[in-house]
Enzyme design. Sequence first.
Site, mmCIF file in Angstrom:
data_model
loop_
_atom_site.group_PDB
_atom_site.id
_atom_site.type_symbol
_atom_site.label_atom_id
_atom_site.label_comp_id
_atom_site.label_asym_id
_atom_site.label_seq_id
_atom_site.Cartn_x
_atom_site.Cartn_y
_atom_site.Cartn_z
ATOM 1 N N LYS A 257 40.058 46.571 36.174
ATOM 2 C CA LYS A 257 39.259 45.365 35.949
ATOM 3 C C LYS A 257 38.297 45.228 37.134
ATOM 4 O O LYS A 257 38.099 44.137 37.687
ATOM 5 C CB LYS A 257 40.187 44.151 35.819
ATOM 6 N N TYR B 190 52.890 42.153 41.291
ATOM 7 C CA TYR B 190 54.348 42.294 41.282
ATOM 8 C C TYR B 190 54.933 42.357 42.688
ATOM 9 O O TYR B 190 56.144 42.486 42.841
ATOM 10 C CB TYR B 190 54.746 43.560 40.514
ATOM 11 N N ASP C 233 40.054 45.798 29.487
ATOM 12 C CA ASP C 233 40.019 45.116 28.181
ATOM 13 C C ASP C 233 39.444 46.033 27.116
ATOM 14 O O ASP C 233 39.931 46.081 25.981
ATOM 15 C CB ASP C 233 39.277 43.767 28.252
ATOM 16 N N ASP D 118 51.428 47.624 32.802
ATOM 17 C CA ASP D 118 52.568 46.986 32.150
ATOM 18 C C ASP D 118 52.191 46.595 30.723
ATOM 19 O O ASP D 118 52.919 46.875 29.759
ATOM 20 C CB ASP D 118 52.937 45.729 32.974
#
Length: 480
Positions: free
Chosen positions: A176, A129, A209, A233
Amino acid sequence: MSDKVKVTAMAGDGIGPEVMGVTKRILAAAGANIEWEDAEAGARVFKRGIATGVPPETLDSIARTGLALKGPLETPVGYGEKSANVTLRKYFELYGNIRPVRELPGIKTPFSGRGIDMVIVRENVEDLYAGIEYMQTAGVAECLKIITEPGSERILRLAFALTRAEGRKSLACSTKANIMKITEGLMKRVFERISPEYSDITPSHLIIDNCAHQLVIAPEQFDVIVCTNMNGDIISDLAAGLVGGLGVAPSSNLGDHAAMFEAVHGSAPQIAGKNLANPTAFLLSAVMLLRHIGDFKAAEIIEQAIYVTLEERKNLTGDIAPKGTGVGTDAYEHQIIANFGRDSSMASRQYAPLKLPEWPRVTWHHEPKTREFVGVDLFIESALSPGALGESLLQLTANSAFRLGSIANRGAQVWPVSAAETYVVDHFVCRFMVEKAGVDENTAITDLITRVGGTHRWMHVEKLQRFDGKDGFAKSAGES
Ligand code: NAD
């Protein structure tokens, strides 16, 4: 002088003025010690020609009060590309996005009865972002994922502080880091470094995930989850869906010098001005504001009255009412006020004031003990095959300070060896390693670009460095 706490109120667009009106009246009825400073932001401001959607008077007001309650803001098409929300978030460095996710009485979802009660803490200003995007060739786009050590540390410390303030016991950091070992891995490493300082909180790490999977399989296991911006988000919206959706989801945006509270939903233009808006999410955001300023009493009166109203399923707005029983925003407001002083079956949590760690206002710098320059990744646009490009680069850089080590295409090595099926596009990352230690890096890089640039189109140079003996760069898939 008034002893009331001043708060900037931005009603915003669409249903914003209606839910702001309801909220101000309910807070006043509960005896909240607030004096509002009304301020503008959003569509009308854009239309006045202010490209950020937020006029200087509004920024001044928030800078003065340090507190804002904000309605949804629209960015009208054709009036600048910046979102007023992003402007506010960046201007006040509101780095912590807090999204409580609690099962609400009376709101039936496939997850009702599981006892979902967690908070998602999302880093709010860094990551993809940061808006650093480029077309590198006419058909290859790049977006830089910026994760910093202090950006990670302050959101993690905020998450630990919030876990404590809410009397919660565990904090899961979800990243991640298995794939993005350097960027997402940085947050994980900082988490592991600082978690021993919070011995009363059980830390854990899970891959994002799996976190999404666990949120659907067993959401009740989570207390507080902290994430980088993009992951946060996505999973915060997923989590809001577990307990009734965006219409009942509150949030806050916290920084060192300002805090801004808002509902997660948008301006719902289709129902604006029709007395149909559900003010619950906005009201719950105002409850977060009350707790933030230490008015725990008013917060609990309002929260319990909302819970009782939802539980009894009487006089609810159409979006959450039993079929055919929906009432107007005004009747729902009156019902909440009528329920002041009553306790629902769901107790309010016990909150302590949230103490945010303050960060010094100096340019942050981490000087490593050692730093080595070991090579350069040169990004090259070419329609040649990997073999032909490798051959050409070898010739062009013969007897230079560098040796061509590998060429990658979309992260997969394609030279000197390539997997058979790698699809190749006109965007190559050519890795040149320093041949002799101690070369002057500026001279060597300039020479490299001059040699290669005469024949090939290059668009980006990335230095390969080792900090404190560790590689500061990733290997491409297939690179040894
Ligand atoms: P939205 O949240 O406004 O609406 C989605 C759906 O939910 C619509 O059917 C709407 O009627 C309904 N809804 C939303 N809030 C409701 C409420 N309180 N009561 C009853 N129903 C409600 O999302 P959208 O349509 O994607 O966006 C509309 C505008 O809002 C856009 O201009 C968007 O940019 C803006 N927006 C602003 C924010 C913000 O300021 N934080 C957030 C999201 C969207």
